[in-house]
Design a protein around this motif. Structure first.
Motif, PDB file in Angstrom:
ATOM      1  N   ASN A 201      -3.693  84.690 -12.812  1.00 46.97           N
ATOM      2  CA  ASN A 201      -4.744  83.785 -13.296  1.00 46.97           C
ATOM      3  C   ASN A 201      -4.957  83.934 -14.793  1.00 46.97           C
ATOM      4  O   ASN A 201      -5.213  82.960 -15.489  1.00 46.97           O
ATOM      5  CB  ASN A 201      -6.057  84.057 -12.557  1.00 46.97           C
ATOM      6  N   TYR A 202      -4.840  85.169 -15.243  1.00 46.04           N
ATOM      7  CA  TYR A 202      -5.035  85.437 -16.665  1.00 46.04           C
ATOM      8  C   TYR A 202      -3.980  84.694 -17.486  1.00 46.04           C
ATOM      9  O   TYR A 202      -4.302  84.012 -18.461  1.00 46.04           O
ATOM     10  CB  TYR A 202      -4.981  86.948 -16.887  1.00 46.04           C
TER      11      TYR A 202
ATOM     12  N   GLN B 111      -2.256  82.135 -16.500  1.00 54.79           N
ATOM     13  CA  GLN B 111      -2.464  80.695 -16.321  1.00 54.79           C
ATOM     14  C   GLN B 111      -3.528  80.187 -17.291  1.00 54.79           C
ATOM     15  O   GLN B 111      -3.379  79.132 -17.902  1.00 54.79           O
ATOM     16  CB  GLN B 111      -2.887  80.404 -14.884  1.00 54.79           C
ATOM     17  N   LEU B 112      -4.611  80.957 -17.455  1.00 56.98           N
ATOM     18  CA  LEU B 112      -5.690  80.514 -18.337  1.00 56.98           C
ATOM     19  C   LEU B 112      -5.304  80.677 -19.800  1.00 56.98           C
ATOM     20  O   LEU B 112      -5.622  79.831 -20.630  1.00 56.98           O
ATOM     21  CB  LEU B 112      -6.968  81.301 -18.040  1.00 56.98           C
TER      22      LEU B 112
ATOM     23  N   ALA C 239      -1.002  76.102 -17.520  1.00 57.58           N
ATOM     24  CA  ALA C 239      -0.336  76.129 -16.229  1.00 57.58           C
ATOM     25  C   ALA C 239       0.999  75.406 -16.244  1.00 57.58           C
ATOM     26  O   ALA C 239       1.690  75.355 -15.251  1.00 57.58           O
ATOM     27  CB  ALA C 239      -1.250  75.505 -15.182  1.00 57.58           C
ATOM     28  N   ARG C 240       1.355  74.828 -17.395  1.00 57.10           N
ATOM     29  CA  ARG C 240       2.616  74.083 -17.426  1.00 57.10           C
ATOM     30  C   ARG C 240       3.798  75.018 -17.528  1.00 57.10           C
ATOM     31  O   ARG C 240       3.671  76.151 -17.957  1.00 57.10           O
ATOM     32  CB  ARG C 240       2.620  73.150 -18.628  1.00 57.10           C
ATOM     33  N   ILE C 241       4.984  74.511 -17.136  1.00 59.21           N
ATOM     34  CA  ILE C 241       6.169  75.339 -17.306  1.00 59.21           C
ATOM     35  C   ILE C 241       6.485  75.426 -18.793  1.00 59.21           C
ATOM     36  O   ILE C 241       6.149  74.535 -19.571  1.00 59.21           O
ATOM     37  CB  ILE C 241       7.397  74.793 -16.547  1.00 59.21           C
TER      38      ILE C 241
ATOM     39  N   PRO D 155       9.593  75.549 -20.987  1.00 59.28           N
ATOM     40  CA  PRO D 155      11.055  75.461 -21.025  1.00 59.28           C
ATOM     41  C   PRO D 155      11.628  76.070 -22.301  1.00 59.28           C
ATOM     42  O   PRO D 155      11.026  75.977 -23.360  1.00 59.28           O
ATOM     43  CB  PRO D 155      11.315  73.952 -20.985  1.00 59.28           C
ATOM     44  N   VAL D 156      12.753  76.724 -22.162  1.00 56.16           N
ATOM     45  CA  VAL D 156      13.483  77.234 -23.320  1.00 56.16           C
ATOM     46  C   VAL D 156      14.886  76.635 -23.273  1.00 56.16           C
ATOM     47  O   VAL D 156      15.639  76.910 -22.350  1.00 56.16           O
ATOM     48  CB  VAL D 156      13.571  78.776 -23.282  1.00 56.16           C
TER      49      VAL D 156
ATOM     50  N   THR E 112      14.671  84.230 -18.882  1.00 56.12           N
ATOM     51  CA  THR E 112      14.235  83.174 -19.797  1.00 56.12           C
ATOM     52  C   THR E 112      15.437  82.548 -20.494  1.00 56.12           C
ATOM     53  O   THR E 112      15.541  81.330 -20.623  1.00 56.12           O
ATOM     54  CB  THR E 112      13.275  83.758 -20.844  1.00 56.12           C
TER      55      THR E 112
ATOM     56  N   GLY F  33      15.896  79.384 -18.349  1.00 53.51           N
ATOM     57  CA  GLY F  33      15.171  78.553 -19.297  1.00 53.51           C
ATOM     58  C   GLY F  33      13.902  77.929 -18.788  1.00 53.51           C
ATOM     59  O   GLY F  33      13.370  77.034 -19.424  1.00 53.51           O
ATOM     60  N   VAL F  34      13.407  78.345 -17.622  1.00 54.64           N
ATOM     61  CA  VAL F  34      12.151  77.794 -17.125  1.00 54.64           C
ATOM     62  C   VAL F  34      11.233  78.948 -16.722  1.00 54.64           C
ATOM     63  O   VAL F  34      11.605  79.776 -15.904  1.00 54.64           O
ATOM     64  CB  VAL F  34      12.376  76.871 -15.912  1.00 54.64           C
TER      65      VAL F  34
ATOM     66  N   ASP G 116       7.085  79.929 -15.702  1.00 56.00           N
ATOM     67  CA  ASP G 116       5.671  79.594 -15.546  1.00 56.00           C
ATOM     68  C   ASP G 116       4.932  80.793 -14.966  1.00 56.00           C
ATOM     69  O   ASP G 116       5.539  81.827 -14.699  1.00 56.00           O
ATOM     70  CB  ASP G 116       5.466  78.313 -14.711  1.00 56.00           C
ATOM     71  N   PHE G 117       3.623  80.651 -14.805  1.00 54.38           N
ATOM     72  CA  PHE G 117       2.820  81.818 -14.435  1.00 54.38           C
ATOM     73  C   PHE G 117       3.090  82.284 -13.015  1.00 54.38           C
ATOM     74  O   PHE G 117       2.636  83.338 -12.601  1.00 54.38           O
ATOM     75  CB  PHE G 117       1.326  81.496 -14.616  1.00 54.38           C
TER      76      PHE G 117
END
Lengths: 390, 309
Positions: free
Chosen positions: B121-122, B124-125, B129-131, B133-134, B225, B229-230, B232-233
């Motif tokens: 949650n930390y 995410q905040l 919350a978006r992915i 991308p690299v 990563t 390359g994707v 998210d939290f």
């Protein structure tokens, strides 16, 4: 084995601290999803979609489209003399969350919901809206089932996957009918539905079968084994039913193995985020979507305004805007916000919207929808027309 | 079944490369589970989140060092990720586990689950919350074998992942068997009270074990990563489950076990997806786990007399 040592004195304080921190985190998460509290003489409308999670870039189309639509409608005097208040419901494209969002909209007394995005969310949510008599217009959910349930309060501004799938399937049959193709999907209502429709159209046309029909687990990152298999079996075209994150990963991993088939997909790919996953290997991906509404003369002013704010109104932005236009026009025609009256007005009329003139059949589908091809090149996608040659 | 024609050897080789790459990443994460279990006998369920934080630091790092030459950027990102993630590992132990060490058995486990939710949650905040991308940074690779039109490829990044994993494994083995810190770790693992009486700083040793695990997870985060390359939290959850499975399969508490378990899970997934069906690969991996545990309840390397850290 039991430990009987007394805990340290710092422990209760720490526990309390952790509890407070967790509660705060939860409270924040909830607080973020609901915005302004409405005043009197206002009518509540809502937009619902994935505003967080891996499809948040599609959700942004929804939010921006809804915000600017409500702004414009309010500036023009509102609907039936009332100003609109916009609520936002984040379903993360999760069916369970979608039902929770729908119930919250019911409690908030919302009369109209523009949403949801993923078919897997829209379908369970539509049951709640049906029971509670809330009008639903989805700008993006293309699964046929949504409007086949007999609910008369559900409409869409996008097309249906039987149209989209048969368009793609016929095209594949024409250009890859004698070659090996694979159809892959992500098991979601949208992805599987689209893949099935495409496969049916393809197999009907070529009176054969697709070489490989497979599903993947969305949310994973490694699809290299599948890619190797497609490569080894000489598959020349890969159709993917699903969203852009997994498509991007598949294309990227294919490029790493120097495998370059024709990648073909549906309207899950209308976000520029795709390119930030694939990089240059996304070159040549084609997908089906409605004719680009940004190119319409009538949309020019709005497109300019959004671009000036630093937002490219791609994908479903204008479809969301159009959903609000249809609802507002119908509510004006009906002279009320009563869902049955508004729904009747939608079926009776035809609506001049930012994406074109929309008219509806009894199911709640557009009478005119047609699909065309878009092709990714150099970081953006462009309409290349129905007769696109590979 | 539907596998027909095409090449046999080159294809097998390709799936081997796919599986070993995936397995290396699982293995690196699994080491963190196994080391912590070895020394304090608890499952650190927040370890998947530590890996996720490593991946996020990598995304931030690659953005920060965008103008720097690639090799240097990679080095800087690795250093940054290990430092930040190591600090998270240390804090995690200090805040959530050490106060509960004398408590009843389930307390640290619940604390671990709590920390896992908290960290998710930390992030995410704090990061949205978006992915994230690299785009691909290192492209190209080598062709291993061409057979009947099928070229088995290994990308430079895959080579990088394999080499780095081997290097870290060697370094870890040396650390445990050849340094005084490793000796202290082994002493704590056998008997914490006796180790303390003989002058080993038990608290510090346990802290450093968490830091070591976090550093390995950070390297896995950076590699993932770069390779996929994707980020998210939520990526820590699935990776954590797979890596934990790998640790149990290899014999939890055993260092070579974690690596072998990781490789096995990676290979099973790749070969199942390659020869049978992508749909059922997780079912296959977990079925094999169950079968192994029926015949060897403590995992492949988990013999009671085996040295655990």
């Amino acid at each position: 084995m039991l430990h009987t040592r007394t805990p340290r004195q710092a422990l209760p304080a720490l526990r309390a601290g952790v509890a407070v921190a967790l509660t705060l985190t939860l409270a924040l998460t909830l607080a973020l999803t609901l915005t302004t509290a409405p005043a009197k003489a206002e009518v509540k409308v809502a937009v619902a979609g994935p505003f967080s999670g891996d499809l948040a870039s599609l959700g942004e189309h929804f939010i921006r489209g809804a915000q600017i639509a409500v702004e414009d409608i309010n500036a023009a005097g509102g609907v039936n003399g009332e100003q609109l208040v916009l609520l936002e419901g984040d379903d993360r494209c999760d069916p369970k969350e979608a039902v929770a969002v729908a119930n919250r909209m019911v409690n908030e007394g919302v009369v109209f919901v523009a949403g949801h995005a993923c078919s897997g969310s829209s379908i369970p949510a539509s049951e709640v809206y049906w029971e509670e008599g809330i009008l639903q217009i989805t700008p993006a959910s293309t699964a046929p089932q949504l409007t086949e349930n007999g609910y008369d309060n559900v409409f869409r501004t996008c097309g249906r996957d039987d149209q989209q799938g048969s368009f793609a399937g016929n095209w594949l049959a024409r250009w890859f009918g004698k070659k090996r193709i694979a159809i892959i999907h992500d098991k979601s209502s949208y992805g599987k539905g689209l893949a099935d429709q495409t496969r049916a159209a393809y197999e009907k046309r070529v009176t054969g079968t697709v070489h490989l029909y497979e599903s993947i687990n969305a949310g994973e990152v490694d699809y290299s084994a599948l890619v190797s298999r497609l490569k080894n079996e000489g598959v020349e075209a890969v159709y993917y039913g699903g969203y852009h994150t997994e498509m991007g990963l598949i294309i990227r991993q294919a490029a790493a193995q120097e495998y370059k088939p024709k990648f073909v997909s549906g309207d899950g790919q209308v976000t520029e985020e795709l390119w930030s996953i694939t990089g240059d290997s996304g070159e040549g991906l084609i997908f089906t979507f409605g004719p680009d509404p940004r190119k319409r003369k009538q949309a020019a002013a709005l497109v300019e305004r959004l671009r000036a704010e630093g937002f490219e109104p791609e994908g479903f932005t204008l479809y969301t805007y159009a959903a609000f236009q249809v609802w507002a026009e119908a509510a004006r025609a009906a002279g009320s916000f009563d869902t049955e009256d508004v729904a009747d007005a939608i079926r009776a009329g035809s609506f001049e919207t930012i994406i074109g003139t929309l008219a509806y059949n009894n199911k709640g589908d557009r009478t005119d929808e047609d699909y065309t091809w878009y092709r990714w090149t150099d970081g953006s996608y462009n309409e290349v027309g129905k007769d696109y040659r590979p | 079944m539907s596998y027909r024609e095409g090449s046999v050897v080159a294809y097998f080789l390709q799936q081997l490369v796919n599986g070993v790459t995936l397995g290396s990443v699982y293995g690196l994460i699994a080491l963190g589970y196994t080391m912590v279990y070895g020394i304090i006998g608890m499952i650190n369920f927040a370890h998947g989140e530590i890996y996720m934080i490593g991946a996020f630091v990598a995304v931030i790092g690659f953005t920060l060092f965008a103008g720097v030459p690639l090799v240097l950027a990679l080095l800087l990102v690795l250093i940054l990720a290990t430092l930040v993630t190591g600090f998270y590992g240390w804090t995690l132990e200090r805040v959530a586990y050490r106060p509960l060490r004398g408590s009843f058995r389930l307390a640290p486990l619940i604390a671990a689950i709590g920390m896992s939710i908290f960290l998710q949650n930390y992030v995410q905040l704090a990061q949205g919350a978006r992915i994230k991308p690299v785009p691909p940074k290192i492209e190209g690779g080598l062709t291993l074998l061409v057979q009947e039109g099928f070229a088995a490829r290994v990308s430079y990044l895959q080579i990088c992942i394999l080499l780095l994993t081997l290097l870290l494994m060697a370094a870890l083995t040396w650390m445990i068997h050849g340094t005084s810190f490793g000796r202290q770790q082994r002493a704590c693992e056998q008997d914490k009270v006796m180790a303390a009486l003989l002058g080993v700083n038990v608290d510090r040793t346990i802290s450093m074990t968490f830091v070591t695990g976090a550093i390995l997870a950070a390297v896995a985060g950076v590699l993932v990563t770069l390779y996929y390359g994707v980020v998210d939290f939520f990526i820590g959850f699935l990776a954590g489950v797979k890596a934990f499975t790998a640790a149990v399969l290899g014999g939890i508490g055993s260092i070579p076990g974690a690596m072998v378990g990781g490789l096995l899970i990676g290979l099973i997934e790749a070969f199942w997806a390659g020869y049978f069906s992508t749909e059922w690969k997780d079912v296959a991996a977990f079925s094999i786990l169950v079968i192994v545990l029926i015949f060897r309840p403590s995992g492949i390397f988990g013999r009671p007399e085996v040295e655990k850290v």
